[in-house]
Design a protein around this motif. Structure first.
Motif, PDB file in Angstrom:
ATOM      1  N   GLY A 404       0.818  -1.208   0.000  1.00  0.00           N
ATOM      2  CA  GLY A 404       0.000   0.000   0.000  1.00  0.00           C
ATOM      3  C   GLY A 404       0.844   1.245   0.000  1.00  0.00           C
ATOM      4  O   GLY A 404       1.991   1.238   0.471  1.00  0.00           O
ATOM      5  N   ALA A 405       0.304   2.317  -0.548  1.00  0.00           N
ATOM      6  CA  ALA A 405       0.968   3.619  -0.551  1.00  0.00           C
ATOM      7  C   ALA A 405      -0.056   4.686  -0.215  1.00  0.00           C
ATOM      8  O   ALA A 405      -1.181   4.662  -0.737  1.00  0.00           O
ATOM      9  N   HIS A 406       0.319   5.608   0.656  1.00  0.00           N
ATOM     10  CA  HIS A 406      -0.610   6.630   1.129  1.00  0.00           C
ATOM     11  C   HIS A 406       0.117   7.974   1.164  1.00  0.00           C
ATOM     12  O   HIS A 406       1.286   8.041   1.530  1.00  0.00           O
ATOM     13  N   MET A 407      -0.586   9.024   0.799  1.00  0.00           N
ATOM     14  CA  MET A 407       0.029  10.349   0.767  1.00  0.00           C
ATOM     15  C   MET A 407      -0.977  11.417   1.149  1.00  0.00           C
ATOM     16  O   MET A 407      -2.137  11.374   0.747  1.00  0.00           O
ATOM     17  N   VAL A 408      -0.510  12.385   1.929  1.00  0.00           N
ATOM     18  CA  VAL A 408      -1.253  13.612   2.212  1.00  0.00           C
ATOM     19  C   VAL A 408      -0.357  14.765   1.821  1.00  0.00           C
ATOM     20  O   VAL A 408       0.775  14.860   2.284  1.00  0.00           O
ATOM     21  N   GLY A 409      -0.851  15.634   0.950  1.00  0.00           N
ATOM     22  CA  GLY A 409      -0.043  16.773   0.521  1.00  0.00           C
ATOM     23  C   GLY A 409      -0.404  17.213  -0.885  1.00  0.00           C
ATOM     24  O   GLY A 409      -1.206  16.567  -1.582  1.00  0.00           O
ATOM     25  N   THR A 410       0.207  18.313  -1.308  1.00  0.00           N
ATOM     26  CA  THR A 410      -0.075  18.884  -2.619  1.00  0.00           C
ATOM     27  C   THR A 410       0.172  17.868  -3.734  1.00  0.00           C
ATOM     28  O   THR A 410       1.181  17.168  -3.736  1.00  0.00           O
ATOM     29  N   ASN A 411      -0.779  17.789  -4.672  1.00  0.00           N
ATOM     30  CA  ASN A 411      -0.697  16.895  -5.837  1.00  0.00           C
ATOM     31  C   ASN A 411      -0.675  15.413  -5.471  1.00  0.00           C
ATOM     32  O   ASN A 411      -0.177  14.580  -6.244  1.00  0.00           O
ATOM     33  N   ALA A 412      -1.250  15.075  -4.329  1.00  0.00           N
ATOM     34  CA  ALA A 412      -1.251  13.671  -3.903  1.00  0.00           C
ATOM     35  C   ALA A 412      -1.909  12.774  -4.942  1.00  0.00           C
ATOM     36  O   ALA A 412      -1.413  11.676  -5.237  1.00  0.00           O
ATOM     37  N   ALA A 413      -3.019  13.208  -5.516  1.00  0.00           N
ATOM     38  CA  ALA A 413      -3.728  12.376  -6.490  1.00  0.00           C
ATOM     39  C   ALA A 413      -2.886  12.115  -7.722  1.00  0.00           C
ATOM     40  O   ALA A 413      -2.826  10.992  -8.233  1.00  0.00           O
ATOM     41  N   GLU A 414      -2.225  13.156  -8.222  1.00  0.00           N
ATOM     42  CA  GLU A 414      -1.389  13.000  -9.416  1.00  0.00           C
ATOM     43  C   GLU A 414      -0.216  12.048  -9.150  1.00  0.00           C
ATOM     44  O   GLU A 414       0.165  11.242 -10.004  1.00  0.00           O
ATOM     45  N   ILE A 415       0.349  12.132  -7.965  1.00  0.00           N
ATOM     46  CA  ILE A 415       1.513  11.300  -7.629  1.00  0.00           C
ATOM     47  C   ILE A 415       1.108   9.846  -7.403  1.00  0.00           C
ATOM     48  O   ILE A 415       1.732   8.912  -7.926  1.00  0.00           O
ATOM     49  N   ILE A 416       0.038   9.632  -6.631  1.00  0.00           N
ATOM     50  CA  ILE A 416      -0.379   8.266  -6.319  1.00  0.00           C
ATOM     51  C   ILE A 416      -0.863   7.527  -7.566  1.00  0.00           C
ATOM     52  O   ILE A 416      -0.727   6.298  -7.663  1.00  0.00           O
ATOM     53  N   GLN A 417      -1.400   8.243  -8.544  1.00  0.00           N
ATOM     54  CA  GLN A 417      -1.823   7.563  -9.771  1.00  0.00           C
ATOM     55  C   GLN A 417      -0.661   6.802 -10.406  1.00  0.00           C
ATOM     56  O   GLN A 417      -0.811   5.660 -10.843  1.00  0.00           O
ATOM     57  N   GLY A 418       0.520   7.415 -10.442  1.00  0.00           N
ATOM     58  CA  GLY A 418       1.691   6.737 -10.984  1.00  0.00           C
ATOM     59  C   GLY A 418       2.171   5.606 -10.092  1.00  0.00           C
ATOM     60  O   GLY A 418       2.536   4.522 -10.572  1.00  0.00           O
ATOM     61  N   VAL A 419       2.168   5.850  -8.782  1.00  0.00           N
ATOM     62  CA  VAL A 419       2.571   4.814  -7.825  1.00  0.00           C
ATOM     63  C   VAL A 419       1.640   3.610  -7.920  1.00  0.00           C
ATOM     64  O   VAL A 419       2.079   2.457  -7.777  1.00  0.00           O
TER      65      VAL A 419
END
Length: 450
Positions: A404-419
């Motif tokens: 799993g990968a989780h992110m909170v912060g600017t552009n999180a959606a754009e970054i997690i899409q690649g991850v």
């Protein structure tokens, strides 16, 4: 037997339209019934208008941040009516595009409420049509729970139709819809209180992500009241009073202009569909389907929120296309529900894919290792703000696979899409470590965590 259509779809939301067009590509004769606007919840009352409002709500922060980079301060005022009009105009434009797409695909649209007469017959208004295969894609709707004074509240669907911006607003519920609208309205200048029954917002998401978002929302000025046991609503000369009781005895009253029931649950639109005229089974109001989206009625299928599986627009679209590929394209396949990424467009923004830490520990126990980082992104240094970004990887130590990968912060959606692509392919922590980071960026932290 000869039918009017090879496929008839009840509901022209994202899932229904995607299915109709895909089936038509395979030369199927397709009809669709829709009594409301094309595009369903996502286009008309959800993803699209909500994200446009998210953009609008971000500008005040950008105006302030610019001063740290040498730009002079500025005064700007917000015009609610202008924004709402622009948002609804865009929704109108998209409705026109959907109509053109269906026309170009030679899909016939019947305007009216579709009701099943039997397993092969649908009544739309006063017109009766027959079909070899039927797909139900009617979506869901927000519910109003049994709360004293609930008649004074609106649902999340109604926010887009408010003629005037509320000065003070209560958001009832701590799900992602309620949290997103709390942030939107706060960013636009409304005084917001969010009330939840849980000890934190966003139940079901990773705990570190939940904590980070809730604290970020509080830091941005949202009044979050957790652990509420009882809610009562009343209207008087001052406005609408919301009284809550928490911790067994403490009471708190908030006076507001508008109460939005943004996140107290949704239910499938399965009423008055004529399901009793078929073998279709329901579970808690949701249509029961198998892995091929087939109901207990052999020729009737269902996709999207009416099955209450994973209620996301891309899921409904993929379920529908998998059905069309299987039934009309000769390419048998099912929808995979593992590692579906999703985003929460709060402020701060968040995105996630795969297992939470708690889910991984329940499944793998001591094999789970957590990699976590929290930092201030470079952007905020000159802006003089203490905004933080949190990133987290959940890893199976035995296989080294990233769960799993989780992110909170600017552009999180754009970054997690690649991850998400990497995790879907079964990437290991070693694969992440071997990837060269893009410097300087926040995203590089995902490949430098040790």
């Amino acid at each position: 037997m000869t039918y009017d259509f090879d496929l008839f779809v009840i509901g022209a939301g994202s899932g229904g339209i995607a299915t109709a067009r895909r089936a038509a590509q395979y030369s199927a004769k397709v009809g669709v019934a829709e009594f409301d606007r094309l595009g369903g919840t996502c286009v008309n009352r959800g993803c699209v208008p909500k994200k446009l409002m998210v953009y609008a709500a971000n500008f005040p922060e950008l105006f302030t941040d610019a001063q740290g980079y040498g730009w002079s301060g500025m005064e700007s005022s917000f015009d609610w009516e202008k924004m709402i009009t622009a948002v609804n105009n865009e929704v109108d434009r998209l409705n026109g595009i959907y109509q053109k797409m269906l026309d170009n695909s030679k899909v016939e649209v019947l305007r009216g409420y579709g009701t099943l007469v039997d397993s092969h017959t649908v009544l739309v208004g006063d017109k009766q049509v027959t079909a070899d295969k039927i797909l139900i894609a009617v979506g869901g709707h927000p519910i109003k729970p049994n709360i004293l004074g609930i008649e004074h509240a609106i649902t999340s669907d109604d926010i887009f139709n408010l003629k005037k911006q509320p000065e003070r607003m209560v958001i009832l519920g701590g799900g992602y819809i309620g949290s997103e609208f709390a942030c939107i309205m706060n960013g636009l200048g409304t005084e917001v209180t969010q009330i939840t029954r849980s000890d934190m917002i966003l139940r079901g998401f990773d705990d570190d992500l939940r904590k980070e978002i809730q604290q970020g929302m509080i830091n941005h000025g949202i009044n979050v009241i957790n652990n509420v046991e009882l809610i009562a609503i009343e209207k008087d000369a001052e406005g609408i009073k919301v009284t809550v009781r928490k911790d067994g005895e403490t009471e708190e009253t908030v006076v507001v202009d508008v109460i939005s029931l943004a996140a107290l649950g949704r239910k499938p639109n399965t009423q008055n569909l004529g399901l009793e005229n078929t073998k279709i089974k329901l579970h808690d109001g949701s249509i029961v389907v198998n892995e091929y989206s087939r109901t207990d009625e052999e020729n009737i299928y269902a996709v999207g929120d009416c099955t209450n599986n994973i209620n996301l627009t891309p899921v409904a679209i993929n379920e529908g296309r998998a059905f069309a590929d299987t039934v009309f394209g000769g390419k048998s396949r099912t929808m995979s529900y593992e590692n579906i990424p999703t985003a929460i467009f709060t402020m701060p923004e968040a995105a996630t894919v795969g297992l939470t830490e708690a889910e991984a520990q329940e499944k793998y126990g001591d094999r789970v290792k957590i990699y976590r980082t929290r930092f201030r992104p470079m952007y905020y240094t000159l802006a003089g703000k203490e905004e933080k970004t949190m990133m987290k990887l959940v890893v199976d130590q035995n296989t080294d696979q990233v769960l799993g990968a989780h992110m909170v912060g600017t552009n999180a959606a754009e970054i997690i899409q690649g991850v998400a692509i990497a995790i879907k392919m079964g990437a290991t922590k070693a694969n992440f470590d071997a990837t060269v980071g893009i410097h300087p960026s926040s995203a590089e932290e995902f490949v430098t965590m040790r």
